[in-house]
Motif scaffolding. Structure first.
Motif, PDB file in Angstrom:
ATOM      1  N   ARG A 129     -12.414-115.792  21.293  1.00  0.00           N
ATOM      2  CA  ARG A 129     -11.847-114.472  21.581  1.00  0.00           C
ATOM      3  C   ARG A 129     -10.782-114.096  20.560  1.00  0.00           C
ATOM      4  O   ARG A 129     -10.627-112.928  20.200  1.00  0.00           O
ATOM      5  CB  ARG A 129     -11.294-114.442  23.010  1.00  0.00           C
ATOM      6  N   PHE A 130     -10.051-115.100  20.087  1.00  0.00           N
ATOM      7  CA  PHE A 130      -9.042-114.836  19.060  1.00  0.00           C
ATOM      8  C   PHE A 130      -9.731-114.347  17.770  1.00  0.00           C
ATOM      9  O   PHE A 130      -9.307-113.357  17.167  1.00  0.00           O
ATOM     10  CB  PHE A 130      -8.224-116.102  18.793  1.00  0.00           C
ATOM     11  N   ALA A 131     -10.790-115.019  17.368  1.00  0.00           N
ATOM     12  CA  ALA A 131     -11.498-114.641  16.141  1.00  0.00           C
ATOM     13  C   ALA A 131     -12.087-113.234  16.262  1.00  0.00           C
ATOM     14  O   ALA A 131     -12.016-112.431  15.320  1.00  0.00           O
ATOM     15  CB  ALA A 131     -12.587-115.667  15.828  1.00  0.00           C
ATOM     16  N   ILE A 132     -12.661-112.924  17.419  1.00  0.00           N
ATOM     17  CA  ILE A 132     -13.232-111.583  17.632  1.00  0.00           C
ATOM     18  C   ILE A 132     -12.138-110.525  17.466  1.00  0.00           C
ATOM     19  O   ILE A 132     -12.321-109.493  16.825  1.00  0.00           O
ATOM     20  CB  ILE A 132     -13.818-111.472  19.075  1.00  0.00           C
ATOM     21  N   ARG A 133     -10.969-110.801  18.059  1.00  0.00           N
ATOM     22  CA  ARG A 133      -9.861-109.836  18.013  1.00  0.00           C
ATOM     23  C   ARG A 133      -9.326-109.697  16.585  1.00  0.00           C
ATOM     24  O   ARG A 133      -9.061-108.596  16.119  1.00  0.00           O
ATOM     25  CB  ARG A 133      -8.749-110.321  18.964  1.00  0.00           C
ATOM     26  N   ILE A 134      -9.201-110.825  15.894  1.00  0.00           N
ATOM     27  CA  ILE A 134      -8.734-110.788  14.495  1.00  0.00           C
ATOM     28  C   ILE A 134      -9.708-109.943  13.668  1.00  0.00           C
ATOM     29  O   ILE A 134      -9.289-109.105  12.863  1.00  0.00           O
ATOM     30  CB  ILE A 134      -8.670-112.222  13.894  1.00  0.00           C
ATOM     31  N   ALA A 135     -10.996-110.165  13.879  1.00  0.00           N
ATOM     32  CA  ALA A 135     -11.997-109.422  13.105  1.00  0.00           C
ATOM     33  C   ALA A 135     -11.863-107.927  13.371  1.00  0.00           C
ATOM     34  O   ALA A 135     -11.908-107.116  12.450  1.00  0.00           O
ATOM     35  CB  ALA A 135     -13.408-109.924  13.443  1.00  0.00           C
ATOM     36  N   SER A 136     -11.642-107.566  14.632  1.00  0.00           N
ATOM     37  CA  SER A 136     -11.575-106.130  14.921  1.00  0.00           C
ATOM     38  C   SER A 136     -10.251-105.519  14.450  1.00  0.00           C
ATOM     39  O   SER A 136     -10.214-104.393  14.004  1.00  0.00           O
ATOM     40  CB  SER A 136     -11.866-105.841  16.398  1.00  0.00           C
ATOM     41  N   LEU A 137      -9.153-106.277  14.488  1.00  0.00           N
ATOM     42  CA  LEU A 137      -7.853-105.717  14.058  1.00  0.00           C
ATOM     43  C   LEU A 137      -7.713-105.677  12.543  1.00  0.00           C
ATOM     44  O   LEU A 137      -7.037-104.810  11.997  1.00  0.00           O
ATOM     45  CB  LEU A 137      -6.692-106.534  14.641  1.00  0.00           C
ATOM     46  N   SER A 138      -8.335-106.651  11.862  1.00  0.00           N
ATOM     47  CA  SER A 138      -8.082-106.788  10.420  1.00  0.00           C
ATOM     48  C   SER A 138      -9.243-106.268   9.567  1.00  0.00           C
ATOM     49  O   SER A 138      -9.062-106.031   8.377  1.00  0.00           O
ATOM     50  CB  SER A 138      -7.863-108.263  10.068  1.00  0.00           C
ATOM     51  N   GLY A 139     -10.416-106.148  10.165  1.00  0.00           N
ATOM     52  CA  GLY A 139     -11.582-105.759   9.377  1.00  0.00           C
ATOM     53  C   GLY A 139     -12.256-106.937   8.676  1.00  0.00           C
ATOM     54  O   GLY A 139     -13.250-106.776   7.993  1.00  0.00           O
ATOM     55  N   LEU A 140     -11.700-108.158   8.863  1.00  0.00           N
ATOM     56  CA  LEU A 140     -12.335-109.356   8.291  1.00  0.00           C
ATOM     57  C   LEU A 140     -13.700-109.560   8.939  1.00  0.00           C
ATOM     58  O   LEU A 140     -13.857-109.319  10.137  1.00  0.00           O
ATOM     59  CB  LEU A 140     -11.522-110.607   8.642  1.00  0.00           C
ATOM     60  N   PRO A 141     -14.703-110.043   8.167  1.00  0.00           N
ATOM     61  CA  PRO A 141     -15.962-110.430   8.827  1.00  0.00           C
ATOM     62  C   PRO A 141     -15.692-111.521   9.864  1.00  0.00           C
ATOM     63  O   PRO A 141     -14.807-112.370   9.651  1.00  0.00           O
ATOM     64  CB  PRO A 141     -16.814-110.983   7.687  1.00  0.00           C
TER      65      PRO A 141
END
Ligand code: COA
Length: 239
Positions: free
Chosen positions: A13-25
């Motif tokens: 869930r942390f990775a999903i959130r990071i991806a959505s907040l930062s635009g990282l794949p």
């Protein structure tokens, strides 16, 4: 130790959130901001082309439930993750060589089920383990060596009391360690289950997070770095 599915869900869930907040794949967020690469026993090179990591990413793409897939993948991997440059284990403690002149302390629960490793009644056992560990250091390391630690555990009085004051009093924020157990370990109890309060606080904060600024503050505790000359331990253990 096998950690519970909830532990992998938190990281997913942390990775999903990071991806959505930062635009990282998402695959980059999984590599950079979770303990998964290390947990899968792939070492610390964080090579995105590692065949096992690539096999994991195939499931990330194709499986409907990423958290469930991550847990299943972890179960297919070896249970024990090697500590880099580990010199020896002494019950719950171990130490690794950090270059020529520093050693790093590590902690894991080595008690049988039913015993709290950091409880007051087990403190003499922890001190005895550390005494044995430092007897080994005394025989093998330079007299000028330094002892270092980085962990969320230095926030806990129950952990700090295992060590000489002159060591734990040097504690300062170590900065984010998104790939490491010195950060993620705070969500686990001694059975490998997730601590519900810590997880709830984390997920609530993560939900409220509007951008990447200060994302590390979603974690209830920050890893602390400590360091002192080994002589502090020799005095403490009368070696
Ligand atoms: C370290 C570890 C064994 C502690 O688990 P535990 O079940 O809480 O262990 P204990 O029962 O011995 O508890 C120790 C004390 O610390 C407290 N504590 C432990 N984790 C806590 C947390 N996240 N928040 C607040 N208090 C915590 C406990 O409440 C307890 O205090 P109490 O006796 O006053 O209630 C467990 O977190 C673990 O295995 N973590 C993964 C390994 C790890 O993080 N290693 C360090 C990597 S650098």
């Amino acid at each position: 130790m096998t950690y519970s599915k909830a532990f992998f869900d938190l990281q997913w869930r942390f990775a999903i959130r990071i991806a959505s907040l930062s635009g990282l794949p998402l695959e980059q967020a999984l590599l950079d901001c979770t303990n998964l690469y290390i947990r899968f026993g792939l070492g610390r090179d964080f090579d995105p082309r590692h065949p096992v990591w690539q096999a994991y990413l195939v499931g990330v793409e194709s499986e409907a439930d990423g958290g469930e897939w991550t847990y299943r993948f972890a179960l297919s991997r070896p249970r024990e993750v090697e500590v880099p440059a580990l010199v020896g284990r002494f019950g719950c403690f171990g130490y690794a060589q950090l270059g020529d002149d520093r050693i790093r302390l590590h902690f894991h629960n080595a008690e049988p089920p039913g015993r709290s490793p950091l409880s007051r009644d087990r403190l003499p056992a922890r001190h005895a383990e550390l005494r044995a560990l430092f007897r080994h250091v005394h025989a093998h390391a330079e007299a000028s060596a330094r002892v270092a630690g980085v962990s969320w555990l230095y926030n806990l009085a129950a952990y700090r009391r295992c060590f000489p004051a002159a060591y734990v009093e040097t504690a300062k924020p170590a900065g984010p360690r998104f790939r490491n157990m010195p950060l993620w370990g705070q969500f686990l109890d001694r059975h490998g289950e997730v601590r519900p309060d810590a997880a709830a606080t984390f997920l609530e904060r993560l939900d409220r997070q509007a951008d990447m600024r200060d994302i590390a503050s979603c974690f209830p505790m920050q890893p602390l770095a400590v360091e002192a000359p080994v002589s502090v331990f020799y005095d403490f253990h009368q070696l």
